[in-house]
Each structure stands twice: as C-alpha cells, then as structure tokens.
Design a protein around this motif. Sequence first.
Motif, PDB file in Angstrom:
ATOM      1  N   ARG A  90       1.134  -1.169  -0.164  1.00  0.00           N
ATOM      2  CA  ARG A  90      -0.136   0.042  -0.308  1.00  0.00           C
ATOM      3  C   ARG A  90       0.858   0.856   0.390  1.00  0.00           C
ATOM      4  O   ARG A  90       2.086   1.574   0.063  1.00  0.00           O
ATOM      5  N   LYS A  95      -5.066   8.670  -1.356  1.00  0.00           N
ATOM      6  CA  LYS A  95      -5.679   8.195  -0.492  1.00  0.00           C
ATOM      7  C   LYS A  95      -7.363   8.044  -0.793  1.00  0.00           C
ATOM      8  O   LYS A  95      -7.311   9.541  -1.358  1.00  0.00           O
ATOM      9  N   TYR A 168      -9.069   1.580   1.064  1.00  0.00           N
ATOM     10  CA  TYR A 168      -7.953   1.334  -0.233  1.00  0.00           C
ATOM     11  C   TYR A 168      -8.462   1.430  -1.647  1.00  0.00           C
ATOM     12  O   TYR A 168      -9.023   0.876  -2.016  1.00  0.00           O
ATOM     13  N   TRP A 178      -1.793  -1.364  -3.196  1.00  0.00           N
ATOM     14  CA  TRP A 178      -3.106  -0.411  -3.125  1.00  0.00           C
ATOM     15  C   TRP A 178      -2.525   0.869  -2.711  1.00  0.00           C
ATOM     16  O   TRP A 178      -1.647   1.398  -2.955  1.00  0.00           O
TER      17      TRP A 178
END
Length: 234
Positions: A90, A95, A168, A178
Amino acid sequence: MNGTLVVSGDNVKLQCFSRIKLDVFFLSKEEEPWRTRKKGSKAQDNGQQTTFHLDHVTSTEAGTYRCYGAFENYSFVWSPPSNPLQLEVRGSYDKPSLSSMSGTVVASGHNVRLQCFSRIKFEAFILIREDAPQFTQRKSSTAQDNGQQTTFHLDHVTSIEAGTYRCYGALSEDPNVWSHPSEPLQLEVRGPAGGIVSPVNQVRLSLAGLVLLALVVVLAEACYSHKRSFPWLR
C-alpha cells in the motif's frame, strides 16, 4: 513472517518451513516465475527452514508468492508448492475517502452502508477493519461525480462489527498495489439496552465488572471478620 499487507518501503521477511529435511528452498513469484530465489535451509523446530528478505519493497514486489523445497543432489526436482501468500503493498497512490451513509453510531441489528470514493479512477476499493485483520472486502467501483466509488454493505450489525474501518483503492492492472489508506472511520454499535458497545466501552465494562467483583470479595471478608470478632451476633 510479516503480514500480507505492507507499506511501500518496508522490509519483508518470507519464511519457508518443512518437516522434511530439505536442503534448499526456492521462492517464486507467480507473476514473474523467472525471478526465482534459492537459499539453503537450516534445522529449526524438528524441520528445515529459511528466510527470504525483501528489502524496501515497492509495487514491483506485490504479488503472489510460493515456496518449494528440494534436496541438494536433486535440486532440479522440487516439492509441491506451498500455499500461496498474497503480498499487497500500500501507499502507491493518494488516499480515497471513506464515509458512512448510516452514521457512525448505529443500533444493533441495523444495516450499515460504508462508501469509498476517489478522484483517481480506481477499478476496485478494499475495505478493512484495523482491529480484525482477517476482515477484508473488495468490490469493483463505478463512475460517480467525476470520480470512482463503491458502497460496502454491513447487514444486521452487532458489537462484532464495531471498530475502526479504512478503505484503499487499487487498479486492475496491479490489484496487489494499494493506495494510501483513507482516514479512519470509527463505527459504534448500540446494544439492546441502548448503551454504546464499542471496543473501548467493552474494555470499560470488563474493568467495571472486575472492580465490582473485588468490592464483593472485600465486603464478604469484612463480614466474616466481624462475625469472628463478635460471635454473639451470629
């Protein structure tokens, strides 16, 4: 072994183990089978094991890994593969946002809708619960308001669903890569009596029960001592 969800830049250790006294282990990534690593094994816990190091991981390391074992004299004959380990990295994209269409405090038994949205054209969103790593939901996104979004359904919630959620985003070309996590969303579930049953409140209730139990023990001991001092009061 590190968890399967790691942050870009982290160091990851993948450990292969077998009860059979294999001399070497091979680590293979299904998406890139030509990039196979080989490492000798060491005796450990009535078996053989070795640890493969993936340092400063990026999206390149995301994927599905398996390990194989072999004897040194027959290193071209491999064992059956291990169970797959899905490594997801990630932090490669900005975001998304996470919101609750049902509010963050809901009554037990109600249905909850959590909506994930991003201006980036993610093909999928992933919902996780921080205090329950085994809880993961992935859903395809749809175009909405100059971005992409999806709605996760939590039906007939109980105190089990109370906790901290994040979502995510991911692209179809790299499903194991991600985005950064959304801001946390704290979901609290009201119990049958109307009190909020969240993880924090559950701890408080447990502590209150222990204090009450200790008080009962102290009172019982005091009564017993009092009767021994004044036997005619029995």
